[in-house]
Design a protein around this motif. Sequence first.
Motif, PDB file in Angstrom:
ATOM      1  N   LYS A 115       0.929  -1.564   0.040  1.00  0.00           N
ATOM      2  CA  LYS A 115      -0.415  -0.212   0.139  1.00  0.00           C
ATOM      3  C   LYS A 115       1.022   1.202  -0.269  1.00  0.00           C
ATOM      4  O   LYS A 115       1.809   1.187   0.612  1.00  0.00           O
ATOM      5  N   GLY A 116       0.395   2.257  -0.182  1.00  0.00           N
ATOM      6  CA  GLY A 116       0.929   3.855  -0.539  1.00  0.00           C
ATOM      7  C   GLY A 116       0.053   4.591   0.493  1.00  0.00           C
ATOM      8  O   GLY A 116      -0.985   4.296   0.430  1.00  0.00           O
ATOM      9  N   ILE A 117       0.822   5.753   0.765  1.00  0.00           N
ATOM     10  CA  ILE A 117       0.182   6.482   1.695  1.00  0.00           C
ATOM     11  C   ILE A 117      -0.113   7.097   1.003  1.00  0.00           C
ATOM     12  O   ILE A 117       0.815   8.391  -0.294  1.00  0.00           O
ATOM     13  N   PHE A 144      -1.521   3.714  -4.215  1.00  0.00           N
ATOM     14  CA  PHE A 144      -1.455   2.477  -4.603  1.00  0.00           C
ATOM     15  C   PHE A 144      -2.125   1.922  -3.203  1.00  0.00           C
ATOM     16  O   PHE A 144      -1.695   1.822  -2.755  1.00  0.00           O
ATOM     17  N   PRO A 145      -3.068   0.340  -3.870  1.00  0.00           N
ATOM     18  CA  PRO A 145      -4.030  -0.019  -5.445  1.00  0.00           C
ATOM     19  C   PRO A 145      -4.621   1.091  -6.051  1.00  0.00           C
ATOM     20  O   PRO A 145      -4.311   2.939  -5.110  1.00  0.00           O
ATOM     21  N   PRO A 146      -4.696   1.513  -7.378  1.00  0.00           N
ATOM     22  CA  PRO A 146      -5.327   2.301  -7.662  1.00  0.00           C
ATOM     23  C   PRO A 146      -6.656   2.555  -7.669  1.00  0.00           C
ATOM     24  O   PRO A 146      -7.428   2.295  -8.204  1.00  0.00           O
ATOM     25  N   SER A 147      -7.250   3.244  -6.023  1.00  0.00           N
ATOM     26  CA  SER A 147      -8.174   3.209  -5.819  1.00  0.00           C
ATOM     27  C   SER A 147      -8.750   3.980  -4.322  1.00  0.00           C
ATOM     28  O   SER A 147      -8.262   3.883  -3.072  1.00  0.00           O
ATOM     29  N   ALA A 148      -9.398   4.572  -5.039  1.00  0.00           N
ATOM     30  CA  ALA A 148      -9.384   5.385  -3.401  1.00  0.00           C
ATOM     31  C   ALA A 148     -10.731   6.687  -4.147  1.00  0.00           C
ATOM     32  O   ALA A 148     -11.765   6.818  -5.056  1.00  0.00           O
ATOM     33  N   PRO A 199      -9.216   2.067   0.155  1.00  0.00           N
ATOM     34  CA  PRO A 199     -10.306   0.752   0.688  1.00  0.00           C
ATOM     35  C   PRO A 199      -9.584   0.171   1.850  1.00  0.00           C
ATOM     36  O   PRO A 199      -8.233  -0.061   1.272  1.00  0.00           O
ATOM     37  N   GLY A 200     -10.273  -0.288   3.420  1.00  0.00           N
ATOM     38  CA  GLY A 200      -9.430  -0.838   4.311  1.00  0.00           C
ATOM     39  C   GLY A 200      -9.185   0.167   5.309  1.00  0.00           C
ATOM     40  O   GLY A 200      -8.086  -0.282   6.604  1.00  0.00           O
ATOM     41  N   ASP A 201      -9.183   2.055   4.539  1.00  0.00           N
ATOM     42  CA  ASP A 201      -7.671   2.375   6.023  1.00  0.00           C
ATOM     43  C   ASP A 201      -9.106   3.147   7.005  1.00  0.00           C
ATOM     44  O   ASP A 201     -10.211   3.631   6.091  1.00  0.00           O
ATOM     45  N   GLU A 202      -8.732   3.125   8.152  1.00  0.00           N
ATOM     46  CA  GLU A 202      -9.632   3.913   9.102  1.00  0.00           C
ATOM     47  C   GLU A 202      -9.556   5.972   8.798  1.00  0.00           C
ATOM     48  O   GLU A 202     -10.846   6.642   9.106  1.00  0.00           O
TER      49      GLU A 202
END
Length: 253
Positions: A115-117, A144-148, A199-202
């Motif tokens: 994962k990238g920040i 990264f991944p290319p989803s936001a 995705p998956g980040d709080e």
Amino acid sequence: MERKPCSRGAQLGLWACLWGAAAVASLQEEPLPLFSQVFFCQRDSPFFGLAQVLDGDQLFWFDFPSACWQSRLPDFQPEVPSRMPLGNVSTQQELCQRLLAIFTNLSEEQLPEAKGIPQVDVFIRHPLELGKANTLICSVSNLFPPSAVITWAQNGEPVTQGVSTAPVSPVGGLKFELFSYLEVTPRKGDVYSCSVRTPGDEHNGLAYWVPNDPVPSDFLETLACGAAIAVGILFVLLGSILIAKSHMSQRTE
């Protein structure tokens, strides 16, 4: 046998040869333009991505819902032979889905997820003029991944009108970037924010933009004129002093 030192002409010729060789080497080392085509698939939206990139700048991208190529710049023609045919795109989709399932089963709960920040920044497209329409740009890099998911807010209230978001664009390696645009009419006291959730980040990536009072153009013109006049006066004084010193030295002689 006694060795004679090189003549100055020979030394200059040697230096010229070395300089020419260095110049040729530097020309050969200049990187050539890099054209790349990137295809990806993932479990989060967007599920598929296809783009053609030149030196990190996206030129074309494939719109999967519409099943057609799109150009990033309006002057470019997306439907040309250099674009991947639709049949090949479908084949790549199937292959990518199969590979994704295989690698997911092999790596799940065994390898850490890469994962990238995301780095978020907000800036304005045109010079700021309070009360006049403009566009805010939210830039998301190191994605990264290319989803936001990008959301906008004005003074703490969510904004959905006047929002447009470009597709993710590869920039090299495992990095992607994403841009979102908000049509605004900036006014004094406004506070705009761009929030990015992956995705998956709080926690969200967040950036703010506040319209600062622009310097009036007539004030800048007055300031420039005043500076020009001051410089002119300074040169006149320096010239007068030099002339006076010249006359004094002539009288002394």
